[in-house]
Design a protein around this motif. Structure first.
Motif, PDB file in Angstrom:
ATOM      1  N   PHE A  11       0.831  -1.209   0.000  1.00  0.00           N
ATOM      2  CA  PHE A  11       0.000   0.000   0.000  1.00  0.00           C
ATOM      3  C   PHE A  11       0.871   1.267   0.000  1.00  0.00           C
ATOM      4  CE2 PHE A  11      -3.802  -2.400   2.058  1.00  0.00           C
ATOM      5  CZ  PHE A  11      -3.962  -3.114   0.882  1.00  0.00           C
ATOM      6  N   ILE A  14       1.487   1.728  -3.551  1.00  0.00           N
ATOM      7  CA  ILE A  14       0.316   2.341  -4.196  1.00  0.00           C
ATOM      8  C   ILE A  14       0.315   3.845  -3.936  1.00  0.00           C
ATOM      9  CG2 ILE A  14      -2.210   2.555  -3.947  1.00  0.00           C
ATOM     10  CD1 ILE A  14      -2.334  -0.518  -3.908  1.00  0.00           C
ATOM     11  N   ILE A  19       2.458   1.236  -7.990  1.00  0.00           N
ATOM     12  CA  ILE A  19       1.543   0.139  -8.320  1.00  0.00           C
ATOM     13  C   ILE A  19       0.185   0.773  -8.601  1.00  0.00           C
ATOM     14  CG2 ILE A  19       0.297  -1.827  -7.300  1.00  0.00           C
ATOM     15  CD1 ILE A  19       2.800  -2.551  -5.812  1.00  0.00           C
ATOM     16  N   PHE A  33      -9.569   2.717  -2.402  1.00  0.00           N
ATOM     17  CA  PHE A  33      -9.480   2.035  -3.694  1.00  0.00           C
ATOM     18  C   PHE A  33     -10.097   0.654  -3.576  1.00  0.00           C
ATOM     19  CE2 PHE A  33      -5.524   1.674  -1.321  1.00  0.00           C
ATOM     20  CZ  PHE A  33      -5.266   0.314  -1.304  1.00  0.00           C
ATOM     21  N   ARG A  34     -10.438   0.079  -4.715  1.00  0.00           N
ATOM     22  CA  ARG A  34     -11.099  -1.224  -4.724  1.00  0.00           C
ATOM     23  C   ARG A  34     -10.112  -2.331  -4.369  1.00  0.00           C
ATOM     24  NH1 ARG A  34     -16.225  -1.312  -5.534  1.00  0.00           N
ATOM     25  NH2 ARG A  34     -17.118   0.603  -6.345  1.00  0.00           N
ATOM     26  N   ALA A  37      -9.085  -8.395  -4.693  1.00  0.00           N
ATOM     27  CA  ALA A  37      -9.761  -9.707  -4.590  1.00  0.00           C
ATOM     28  C   ALA A  37     -11.040  -9.534  -3.779  1.00  0.00           C
ATOM     29  CB  ALA A  37      -8.829 -10.718  -3.934  1.00  0.00           C
ATOM     30  N   HIS A  43     -16.236  -3.923  -2.263  1.00  0.00           N
ATOM     31  CA  HIS A  43     -15.125  -4.159  -1.318  1.00  0.00           C
ATOM     32  C   HIS A  43     -14.059  -3.091  -1.595  1.00  0.00           C
ATOM     33  CE1 HIS A  43     -12.281  -7.313   0.738  1.00  0.00           C
ATOM     34  NE2 HIS A  43     -12.103  -6.096   1.207  1.00  0.00           N
ATOM     35  N   LEU A  45     -10.987  -0.533   0.143  1.00  0.00           N
ATOM     36  CA  LEU A  45     -10.027  -0.337   1.232  1.00  0.00           C
ATOM     37  C   LEU A  45      -9.791   1.151   1.409  1.00  0.00           C
ATOM     38  CD1 LEU A  45      -7.451  -3.054   0.116  1.00  0.00           C
ATOM     39  CD2 LEU A  45      -9.283  -3.300   1.801  1.00  0.00           C
ATOM     40  N   ASN A  97      -8.169  -5.387  10.247  1.00  0.00           N
ATOM     41  CA  ASN A  97      -7.354  -6.457  10.814  1.00  0.00           C
ATOM     42  C   ASN A  97      -6.046  -5.870  11.316  1.00  0.00           C
ATOM     43  OD1 ASN A  97      -9.228  -8.497  10.052  1.00  0.00           O
ATOM     44  ND2 ASN A  97      -8.454  -8.408   7.961  1.00  0.00           N
ATOM     45  N   VAL A 103      -4.782 -11.419  11.665  1.00  0.00           N
ATOM     46  CA  VAL A 103      -4.548 -11.887  10.292  1.00  0.00           C
ATOM     47  C   VAL A 103      -4.506 -10.708   9.314  1.00  0.00           C
ATOM     48  CG1 VAL A 103      -5.083 -13.674   8.588  1.00  0.00           C
ATOM     49  CG2 VAL A 103      -5.808 -13.994  10.945  1.00  0.00           C
ATOM     50  N   GLN A 104      -3.583  -9.795   9.626  1.00  0.00           N
ATOM     51  CA  GLN A 104      -3.349  -8.636   8.756  1.00  0.00           C
ATOM     52  C   GLN A 104      -2.240  -9.003   7.780  1.00  0.00           C
ATOM     53  OE1 GLN A 104      -1.888  -5.179  10.859  1.00  0.00           O
ATOM     54  NE2 GLN A 104      -2.110  -3.830   9.071  1.00  0.00           N
ATOM     55  N   VAL A 106      -1.290  -6.947   4.953  1.00  0.00           N
ATOM     56  CA  VAL A 106      -0.556  -5.761   4.491  1.00  0.00           C
ATOM     57  C   VAL A 106      -0.356  -4.824   5.685  1.00  0.00           C
ATOM     58  CG1 VAL A 106      -0.523  -3.817   2.896  1.00  0.00           C
ATOM     59  CG2 VAL A 106      -1.598  -5.985   2.195  1.00  0.00           C
TER      60      VAL A 106
HETATM   61  P1  AMP Z   1      -5.609  -7.737   5.259  1.00  0.00           P
HETATM   62  O1  AMP Z   1      -5.566  -9.227   5.315  1.00  0.00           O
HETATM   63  O2  AMP Z   1      -6.637  -7.143   6.173  1.00  0.00           O
HETATM   64  O3  AMP Z   1      -4.240  -7.129   5.433  1.00  0.00           O
HETATM   65  O4  AMP Z   1      -6.134  -7.359   3.809  1.00  0.00           O
HETATM   66  C1  AMP Z   1      -5.298  -7.057   2.728  1.00  0.00           C
HETATM   67  C2  AMP Z   1      -6.181  -6.833   1.540  1.00  0.00           C
HETATM   68  O5  AMP Z   1      -5.432  -6.173   0.547  1.00  0.00           O
HETATM   69  C3  AMP Z   1      -6.735  -8.118   0.915  1.00  0.00           C
HETATM   70  O6  AMP Z   1      -8.158  -8.062   0.900  1.00  0.00           O
HETATM   71  C4  AMP Z   1      -6.157  -8.088  -0.498  1.00  0.00           C
HETATM   72  O7  AMP Z   1      -7.041  -8.615  -1.469  1.00  0.00           O
HETATM   73  C5  AMP Z   1      -5.881  -6.618  -0.706  1.00  0.00           C
HETATM   74  N1  AMP Z   1      -4.850  -6.286  -1.669  1.00  0.00           N
HETATM   75  C6  AMP Z   1      -3.593  -6.797  -1.740  1.00  0.00           C
HETATM   76  N2  AMP Z   1      -2.910  -6.217  -2.736  1.00  0.00           N
HETATM   77  C7  AMP Z   1      -3.738  -5.312  -3.317  1.00  0.00           C
HETATM   78  C8  AMP Z   1      -3.623  -4.389  -4.389  1.00  0.00           C
HETATM   79  N3  AMP Z   1      -2.487  -4.275  -5.106  1.00  0.00           N
HETATM   80  N4  AMP Z   1      -4.692  -3.610  -4.692  1.00  0.00           N
HETATM   81  C9  AMP Z   1      -5.835  -3.710  -3.990  1.00  0.00           C
HETATM   82  N5  AMP Z   1      -6.005  -4.553  -2.960  1.00  0.00           N
HETATM   83  C10 AMP Z   1      -4.977  -5.355  -2.617  1.00  0.00           C
END
Ligand code: AMP
Length: 126
Positions: A11, A14, A19, A33-34, A37, A43, A45, A97, A103-104, A106
């Motif tokens: 992130f 980003i 990215i 941003f969306r 997955a 969904h 973030l 998270n 279970v984080q 990023v």
């Molecule tokens: P967390 O497990 O709470 O850290 O969630 C990380 C989230 O980041 C997951 O839902 C991933 O699908 C999402 N994610 C990872 N890489 C990217 C990306 N490049 N762009 C958008 N979402 C991402």
């Protein structure tokens, strides 16, 4: 123990424009941003632009301006998606998270705004 922030997390990349992302909203201190997955029809973030690992880090160390801007951004995203309760939307779940038990994946604060279908129980029991 102090918080440590890894500037090479995805992130941070980003935020630096290294990215691509599908931006939903940008403010002075936040970017939304969306999720790449999506786990529901909507969904998104919401991340602060500052280097904060987690919501507890942000709550303790961010400035009042950052906190207000970030929380308003969360509300604006919900309004933009049409899921906010203020306009009669069907609601959403906001998830932050944190750390290994949370279970984080990023290590840059992000609030997931998940919506668009009934989301079921908050946690599945083991
Ligand atoms: P967390 O497990 O709470 O850290 O969630 C990380 C989230 O980041 C997951 O839902 C991933 O699908 C999402 N994610 C990872 N890489 C990217 C990306 N490049 N762009 C958008 N979402 C991402």
């Amino acid at each position: 123990m102090a918080y440590t922030y890894d500037p090479e997390n995805i992130f941070a990349k980003i935020l630096r424009g290294e990215i691509p992302n599908t931006t939903v909203l940008e403010t002075d201190h936040a970017l939304a941003f969306r999720d790449i997955a999506p786990q529901a029809p909507e969904h998104v973030l919401v991340i602060p632009k500052g280097p904060y690992v987690s919501i507890d880090h942000f709550a303790v160390e961010a400035s009042a301006d950052e906190i207000v801007d970030y929380m308003r951004a969360v509300g604006q995203v919900c309004q933009q998606l049409g899921v906010d309760l203020g306009s009669g939307g069907a609601g959403f779940r906001a998830i932050a998270n944190a750390g290994s038990n949370g279970v984080q994946d990023v290590p840059h604060l992000h609030v997931h705004i998940v919506a668009g279908r009934p989301l079921g129980p908050m946690l599945v029991r083991d």
